[in-house]
Design a protein around this motif. Structure first.
Motif, PDB file in Angstrom:
ATOM      1  N   TYR A  53       0.831  -1.207   0.000  1.00 35.05           N
ATOM      2  CA  TYR A  53       0.000   0.000   0.000  1.00 35.05           C
ATOM      3  C   TYR A  53       0.864   1.256   0.000  1.00 35.05           C
ATOM      4  N   TYR A  95       3.830   1.505  -1.286  1.00 37.95           N
ATOM      5  CA  TYR A  95       4.374   1.552  -2.637  1.00 37.95           C
ATOM      6  C   TYR A  95       3.363   2.183  -3.602  1.00 37.95           C
ATOM      7  N   ILE A  96       2.137   1.712  -3.555  1.00 40.78           N
ATOM      8  CA  ILE A  96       1.095   2.246  -4.439  1.00 40.78           C
ATOM      9  C   ILE A  96       0.854   3.726  -4.139  1.00 40.78           C
TER      10      ILE A  96
END
Length: 151
Positions: free
Chosen positions: A52, A54-55
């Motif tokens: 999450y 990273y996103i």
């Protein structure tokens, strides 16, 4: 004096702790099963948090690149670089933290070990290569000395 089921469980748990400390036995964990939402472990999956993050970072970077009308190549370079760092360094570290956390949690209480053993995803591996696989094998018989196994 007869030995109760609870006494045998505590004796087996003590034998398992001793075997773990002396490296005669090790845990083998199936993270795909133990990190499933229905698993009785109360862990928030570290890899999910990292994914999450990273996103979120990629969305923020893409938004900045779009709003500020910056060239796209630094964004894609950052995306590729962070992806490589994630798979090569962050993910293995997260899995190591998860494994250590699961073992520490399970070895904190014999009841926890019993619940996780009944759920599955855990195996005990002896230094000679023999294994006891949850939930089909009996972990207590695996760790108790041969003289105590007949009870």
């Amino acid at each position: 004096m007869t030995e109760t089921k609870t006494d045998r469980a505590y004796a087996a748990f003590a034998a398992l702790e001793d075997a773990l400390h002396s490296a005669r036995v090790a845990f083998k964990l199936d993270l795909s099963k133990l990190c499933h939402p229905h698993c009785p472990l109360p862990f928030d999956h570290y890899k999910t948090r990292i994914a999450y993050a990273y996103i979120g970072i990629m969305i923020v970077l893409f938004s900045l690149v779009t709003v500020l009308d910056l060239p796209r190549w630094p964004y894609w370079a950052t995306l590729i670089g962070f992806t490589l760092v994630f798979w090569a360094a962050i993910r293995p570290l997260a899995e190591r933290w998860i494994r250590k956390g699961i073992i520490a949690y399970v070895m904190d209480d014999p009841g926890r070990l019993e619940r996780i053993w009944k759920y599955g995803g855990v195996a005990l591996v002896a230094s000679d290569g023999t294994t006891a696989l949850a939930p089909t094998d009996d972990w207590q018989r695996f760790v108790l000395p041969k003289a105590d196994r007949s009870r």
